[in-house]
Design a protein around this motif. Sequence first.
Motif, short mmCIF file in Angstrom:
data_model
loop_
_atom_site.label_atom_id
_atom_site.label_comp_id
_atom_site.label_asym_id
_atom_site.label_seq_id
_atom_site.Cartn_x
_atom_site.Cartn_y
_atom_site.Cartn_z
N PHE A 91 0.82 -1.21 0.00
CA PHE A 91 0.00 0.00 0.00
C PHE A 91 0.85 1.26 0.00
N LEU A 92 1.96 1.23 0.75
CA LEU A 92 2.81 2.41 0.90
C LEU A 92 3.95 2.47 -0.12
N SER A 93 4.07 1.48 -0.99
CA SER A 93 5.23 1.42 -1.88
C SER A 93 5.37 2.64 -2.78
N PRO A 94 4.29 3.21 -3.34
CA PRO A 94 4.50 4.42 -4.15
C PRO A 94 5.03 5.59 -3.33
N VAL A 95 4.49 5.76 -2.11
CA VAL A 95 4.94 6.86 -1.26
C VAL A 95 6.38 6.63 -0.82
N TYR A 99 9.92 8.90 -1.52
CA TYR A 99 10.83 9.42 -0.51
C TYR A 99 12.10 8.59 -0.36
N GLY A 100 12.15 7.38 -0.95
CA GLY A 100 13.33 6.54 -0.82
C GLY A 100 13.42 5.83 0.51
N VAL A 101 12.30 5.35 1.02
CA VAL A 101 12.27 4.67 2.32
C VAL A 101 12.13 3.18 2.09
N THR A 102 13.00 2.39 2.72
CA THR A 102 12.89 0.94 2.69
C THR A 102 13.11 0.38 4.07
N LEU A 378 5.54 5.41 -9.08
CA LEU A 378 5.10 4.02 -9.05
C LEU A 378 6.22 3.06 -9.42
N ALA A 379 7.03 3.44 -10.41
CA ALA A 379 8.13 2.56 -10.83
C ALA A 379 9.13 2.33 -9.71
N ARG A 380 9.45 3.38 -8.95
CA ARG A 380 10.40 3.23 -7.85
C ARG A 380 9.83 2.37 -6.73
N GLY A 381 8.51 2.31 -6.62
CA GLY A 381 7.90 1.51 -5.56
C GLY A 381 8.17 0.03 -5.69
N VAL A 382 8.41 -0.46 -6.91
CA VAL A 382 8.71 -1.88 -7.10
C VAL A 382 10.00 -2.26 -6.38
N THR A 383 11.02 -1.41 -6.49
CA THR A 383 12.28 -1.67 -5.81
C THR A 383 12.11 -1.66 -4.30
N VAL A 384 11.26 -0.77 -3.80
CA VAL A 384 11.00 -0.72 -2.36
C VAL A 384 10.45 -2.05 -1.87
#
Length: 515
Positions: A91-95, A99-102, A378-384
């Motif tokens: 749910f939070l992956s796009p956010v 911000y670059g949070v993992t 959204l694309a960066r959320g996959v890596t998260v």
Amino acid sequence: MSLGTTPATPTAPEPAAEPAADKAGTGPTKRRRLPFPSAFTVLIGVTVAVWALTFVLPAGRYETKDGSPLPGTYHSVEVTSGFWERLGDLFLSPVNGLYGVTDTQSGLTTPGGTGTFAGAAGVFLFILAVGAFITVTMRTGALTAGVARLAQRLRHHRGVLLVVLLAVFSLGGTTYGMAEETLGFYGLMIPLMLGLGYDRMVAATVIMVGAGVGTLASTVNPFATGVASDSAGIGTGDGILLRLAMWVCLTALAAAYVLRYARRITADPTRSLTPPTEDDRGVKAEACGEVTLTRRQRTVLGLFAATFLFMIFAVVPWSDLHITFLPTLGWYFPELAALFIVAAIVVGLIGGLREKGTAEAITVGAGDFIGAAMIVMLARGVTVIMNNASVTDTVLNTLHSAVSGTSSGVFAVLMFGVNLPLAFFVPSSSGHAALAMPILAPLADFAGVSRALVVTAYQSASGWVNLITPTSAVVMGGLALARVRYDQYLRFMAPLMGMLLVAVAGFLALGAAVS
């Protein structure tokens, strides 16, 4: 998802009914095809699929030193977070991607987690700033007039212009990894190519294929070749002759392919993969009329060009290229976003929009580009999601096992192959390099080839995948800006991807033979 059309109400088919004639009476009515989903839907599907795979793939980690994994240290880890916590990660992956949070809820019982990674906030703001700058320039009338003037002068040499522009973007890719920076050029390239009689696919691929092929055949790109060479324990110049030959040949191949398509649709516009809209016809009609530039418009166009040239100057690492008479500013997306905002204000005031008109144009322009910015998020959320589930290193360890103990020729091609899935999950070239090279580079010693060949294989795989992967913000964001559907782009790219695959494999085999 509908793309601007409303589906007809379904009715029960009558058995043995003959096909209905179309309105012109020339043949049967074609069954309406389901429209290809938007970029948002594709990325959401990829995100959910990757999230589901994290329940199947075992969690594991490498021990790290200075952010790079250490060979032979892969070990399983226990993830204590339950289903609902991991659902929260989805749910939070796009956010978190913004911000670059993992590692926010992974619950790892061992240290060494990723902790942080580069978020999309800088790119997000950069895209909005470019949108503001383009819209302000358009409102002054200078950009439309300038494109029309250029189209008039180059109408009989448009093929040469297309090849030169693609080569320039390729040069940016091979020298400094031009990627997200290309998003700023769509607003300029689309009206230019439409004015020359081409379509939006040509405009998009001159940028995307040009920069992408250049990055695939990086020569001194510090974000791909530099990081990978450092992680492999070799110099950036090692293997540069092979990579230079690749760059020349692959750029020529890509230019010939795009030019062939451009000439085909010029001869027969019905073969275009992106049929023109009313707006496109309007831009083309403006380009065909006689245009005279005013002094104010010339000044605005000069500022417009100077802004993009300064952007390129500010991001190129001149010191890494051994160019000492130019300073390396080291600017990145926060600085570039500020540059375009300031430039938008200056252009608006000089262009006669005044304070109110400039402020309105900046707001409208940022709003027009918000869709592309959200796609990047959204694309960066996959890596998260992968980092939080600790499966990225598991994928890497599996690829490492696949190439052990092969001959030099097979090894070179396999190194390319095993980096392909990793490039899909880690679209960042520098992140991919830092992750994979410390593990894969030492394998070259056992295969009897140069470690530089491993670097070339890695960057070729990364560049090849990033030409089409839906996890790449550059691909999906660029297509959104160009208003080209992803399925249309895939249809265009399929033959070229096959040709590039064969060409890269041939170069790698040649490199292994002479290594």
